[in-house]
Design a protein around this motif. Structure first.
Motif, PDB file in Angstrom:
ATOM      1  N   VAL A   1     116.501  21.430  26.960  1.00 24.35           N
ATOM      2  CA  VAL A   1     115.255  21.270  26.221  1.00 24.35           C
ATOM      3  C   VAL A   1     115.474  20.379  25.006  1.00 24.35           C
ATOM      4  O   VAL A   1     116.444  20.540  24.254  1.00 24.35           O
ATOM      5  CB  VAL A   1     114.704  22.635  25.766  1.00 24.35           C
ATOM      6  CG1 VAL A   1     113.472  22.462  24.879  1.00 24.35           C
ATOM      7  CG2 VAL A   1     114.371  23.500  26.976  1.00 24.35           C
ATOM      8  N   THR A   2     114.563  19.442  24.812  1.00 24.38           N
ATOM      9  CA  THR A   2     114.581  18.576  23.637  1.00 24.38           C
ATOM     10  C   THR A   2     113.309  18.818  22.831  1.00 24.38           C
ATOM     11  O   THR A   2     112.199  18.590  23.334  1.00 24.38           O
ATOM     12  CB  THR A   2     114.651  17.095  24.040  1.00 24.38           C
ATOM     13  OG1 THR A   2     115.810  16.872  24.831  1.00 24.38           O
ATOM     14  CG2 THR A   2     114.690  16.205  22.801  1.00 24.38           C
ATOM     15  N   PHE A   3     113.456  19.289  21.610  1.00 25.08           N
ATOM     16  CA  PHE A   3     112.306  19.507  20.728  1.00 25.08           C
ATOM     17  C   PHE A   3     111.704  18.163  20.343  1.00 25.08           C
ATOM     18  O   PHE A   3     112.421  17.222  20.004  1.00 25.08           O
ATOM     19  CB  PHE A   3     112.756  20.263  19.478  1.00 25.08           C
ATOM     20  CG  PHE A   3     111.690  20.392  18.424  1.00 25.08           C
ATOM     21  CD1 PHE A   3     110.811  21.462  18.424  1.00 25.08           C
ATOM     22  CD2 PHE A   3     111.571  19.437  17.425  1.00 25.08           C
ATOM     23  CE1 PHE A   3     109.828  21.571  17.459  1.00 25.08           C
ATOM     24  CE2 PHE A   3     110.593  19.543  16.455  1.00 25.08           C
ATOM     25  CZ  PHE A   3     109.713  20.609  16.469  1.00 25.08           C
ATOM     26  N   LEU A   4     110.368  18.070  20.362  1.00 26.19           N
ATOM     27  CA  LEU A   4     109.698  16.814  20.041  1.00 26.19           C
ATOM     28  C   LEU A   4     108.804  16.897  18.808  1.00 26.19           C
ATOM     29  O   LEU A   4     108.813  15.985  17.978  1.00 26.19           O
ATOM     30  CB  LEU A   4     108.844  16.353  21.228  1.00 26.19           C
ATOM     31  CG  LEU A   4     109.578  16.096  22.548  1.00 26.19           C
ATOM     32  CD1 LEU A   4     108.592  15.681  23.627  1.00 26.19           C
ATOM     33  CD2 LEU A   4     110.656  15.040  22.365  1.00 26.19           C
ATOM     34  N   GLN A   5     108.033  17.963  18.684  1.00 26.52           N
ATOM     35  CA  GLN A   5     107.028  17.998  17.629  1.00 26.52           C
ATOM     36  C   GLN A   5     106.573  19.433  17.413  1.00 26.52           C
ATOM     37  O   GLN A   5     106.578  20.251  18.337  1.00 26.52           O
ATOM     38  CB  GLN A   5     105.816  17.143  18.052  1.00 26.52           C
ATOM     39  CG  GLN A   5     104.627  17.163  17.095  1.00 26.52           C
ATOM     40  CD  GLN A   5     103.489  16.288  17.603  1.00 26.52           C
ATOM     41  OE1 GLN A   5     103.696  15.134  17.990  1.00 26.52           O
ATOM     42  NE2 GLN A   5     102.280  16.826  17.626  1.00 26.52           N
ATOM     43  N   SER A   6     106.152  19.743  16.193  1.00 29.65           N
ATOM     44  CA  SER A   6     105.535  21.036  15.917  1.00 29.65           C
ATOM     45  C   SER A   6     104.384  20.835  14.946  1.00 29.65           C
ATOM     46  O   SER A   6     104.250  19.786  14.312  1.00 29.65           O
ATOM     47  CB  SER A   6     106.551  22.030  15.353  1.00 29.65           C
ATOM     48  OG  SER A   6     107.036  21.611  14.089  1.00 29.65           O
ATOM     49  N   GLY A   7     103.568  21.860  14.807  1.00 24.68           N
ATOM     50  CA  GLY A   7     102.445  21.812  13.878  1.00 24.68           C
ATOM     51  C   GLY A   7     102.019  23.211  13.513  1.00 24.68           C
ATOM     52  O   GLY A   7     102.435  24.196  14.139  1.00 24.68           O
ATOM     53  N   GLY A   8     101.176  23.326  12.498  1.00 25.11           N
ATOM     54  CA  GLY A   8     100.702  24.626  12.065  1.00 25.11           C
ATOM     55  C   GLY A   8     101.548  25.208  10.957  1.00 25.11           C
ATOM     56  O   GLY A   8     102.653  24.741  10.668  1.00 25.11           O
ATOM     57  N   ASP A   9     101.006  26.261  10.330  1.00 28.07           N
ATOM     58  CA  ASP A   9     101.716  26.899   9.207  1.00 28.07           C
ATOM     59  C   ASP A   9     101.881  28.389   9.405  1.00 28.07           C
ATOM     60  O   ASP A   9     102.205  29.118   8.472  1.00 28.07           O
ATOM     61  CB  ASP A   9     100.964  26.629   7.895  1.00 28.07           C
ATOM     62  CG  ASP A   9      99.532  27.161   7.918  1.00 28.07           C
ATOM     63  OD1 ASP A   9      99.159  27.859   8.898  1.00 28.07           O
ATOM     64  OD2 ASP A   9      98.788  26.903   6.959  1.00 28.07           O
ATOM     65  N   GLN A  10     101.658  28.875  10.636  1.00 30.71           N
ATOM     66  CA  GLN A  10     101.769  30.294  10.967  1.00 30.71           C
ATOM     67  C   GLN A  10     100.793  31.141  10.150  1.00 30.71           C
ATOM     68  O   GLN A  10     101.012  32.320   9.925  1.00 30.71           O
ATOM     69  CB  GLN A  10     103.213  30.780  10.818  1.00 30.71           C
ATOM     70  CG  GLN A  10     104.169  30.043  11.752  1.00 30.71           C
ATOM     71  CD  GLN A  10     105.598  30.530  11.689  1.00 30.71           C
ATOM     72  OE1 GLN A  10     106.128  30.722  10.611  1.00 30.71           O
ATOM     73  NE2 GLN A  10     106.214  30.708  12.828  1.00 30.71           N
ATOM     74  N   GLY A  11      99.695  30.527   9.712  1.00 32.34           N
ATOM     75  CA  GLY A  11      98.646  31.227   8.986  1.00 32.34           C
ATOM     76  C   GLY A  11      97.306  30.830   9.552  1.00 32.34           C
ATOM     77  O   GLY A  11      96.992  31.104  10.706  1.00 32.34           O
ATOM     78  N   LEU A  12      96.488  30.152   8.733  1.00 27.82           N
ATOM     79  CA  LEU A  12      95.195  29.678   9.208  1.00 27.82           C
ATOM     80  C   LEU A  12      95.369  28.675  10.348  1.00 27.82           C
ATOM     81  O   LEU A  12      94.509  28.526  11.199  1.00 27.82           O
ATOM     82  CB  LEU A  12      94.425  29.024   8.050  1.00 27.82           C
ATOM     83  CG  LEU A  12      92.973  28.654   8.325  1.00 27.82           C
ATOM     84  CD1 LEU A  12      92.153  29.895   8.627  1.00 27.82           C
ATOM     85  CD2 LEU A  12      92.372  27.900   7.136  1.00 27.82           C
TER      86      LEU A  12
END
Length: 306
Positions: A74-85
């Motif tokens: 697995v190759t990580f590419l991108q993430s998003g969000g703040d684990q809240g709103l």
């Protein structure tokens, strides 16, 4: 840690005497699913869905503990969000499956912003800018809070998927998630399917999925992307929001019948009375929402290293 809001569970309890009203349930007999099929089609998406509960930093380096150790190539590419709103998601390239994977995190109930997402359960018009196939179909309605949450990351997520498809040359996208993350995954999958070349296969496989729209939305998912969603024993989350409020699941339910992790069936139709929709209100189990599902898969940050 609960992966779906207590507010949603309260709405379930208050509506419990009426859950059988408001929509017809399918009555077709479920068919057994072999463990070989489960392992081939459901296990890897489940492993990615539980990885979405781990910290962004640990996923960037692919060192999140058991979920990352289990998933090789697995190759990580991108993430998003703040684990809240804005709940967390990540995109990765899965060399073992020759696919891109989008995994959405479920709700953390200790975070009040996440709870507010789940509380907005009015049905609203679907976002036709992101689901153009729904244009001109005013009868398609979705969960207000789920759609609002989806919209906060939709454009950046789609751009990441399109870049990944170009960079890696794969022709498959797998979208997964647990709990609220499962609902976001259904919307994400439908959006991706509408935006990528028809030759790209989009597979949506989710766990502990709440209802996310009305019957017209369920039909839309059936026609445009198709969703496989796994329900575990007496988990109440797949039965909220209630049928009385106009909500309906799409087709594609796979139901885990008991705690053996081997008695698993495929349920025909929408809200099959022999599967999650037919569960007894006297035997609700929130513990079933977290697992184990099969192969000892459980959801939540407890399995993460950080």
């Amino acid at each position: 840690m609960l992966a779906f809001s207590i507010l949603s569970f309260i709405s379930f309890v208050l509506a419990a005497p009426l859950l059988g009203l408001g929509s017809d349930k399918a009555t077709g007999a479920p068919t057994p699913m072999s463990l070989a099929t489960v392992n081939a089609t459901l296990l890897r998406p489940a492993q990615f869905a539980r990885a979405a509960y781990c910290s962004g930093a640990s996923l960037t380096s692919w060192s999140c503990g058991l979920p990352c150790d289990t998933l090789k190539g697995v190759t990580f590419l991108q993430s998003g969000g703040d684990q809240g709103l804005i709940p967390f998601y990540f995109i990765a390239h899965d060399a073992a499956d020759q696919s891109l994977v989008v995994a959405h995190e479920g709700t953390h109930t200790e975070n009040i912003l996440s709870l507010l997402n789940d509380a907005e359960f009015a049905l609203v018009n679907v976002d036709t800018a992101r689901f153009p196939q729904a244009a001109g179909k005013s009868n398609i309605k979705v969960h207000s809070g789920m759609q609002s949450t989806f919209q906060r990351t939709a454009d950046g997520l789609l751009a990441g998927v399109q870049a990944g498809l170009q960079n890696f040359g794969v022709k498959k996208v797998v979208v997964t998630g647990h709990s609220l993350g499962a609902a976001l995954a259904t919307m994400t999958g439908a959006m991706i399917k509408s935006a990528v070349d028809p030759s790209v296969e989009v597979v949506v496989t989710t766990f502990g999925l709440p209802r996310s729209g009305n019957e017209a939305w369920a039909d839309f998912l059936d026609s445009n992307v198709g969703v496989t969603f796994v329900t575990n024993q007496n988990d109440p989350v797949p039965t909220v929001p209630p049928l009385l409020f106009g909500y309906t699941h799409s087709a594609g339910e796979v139901h885990i019948v008991d705690g053996s992790q081997t008695n698993i069936v495929s349920c025909p139709g929408h809200d099959n009375e022999h599967c999650a929709a037919g569960n007894s209100l006297l035997h609700v189990s929130l513990a079933n929402h977290f697992g184990p599902y099969f192969d000892d898969i459980t959801f939540g940050s407890d399995v993460c290293s950080s």
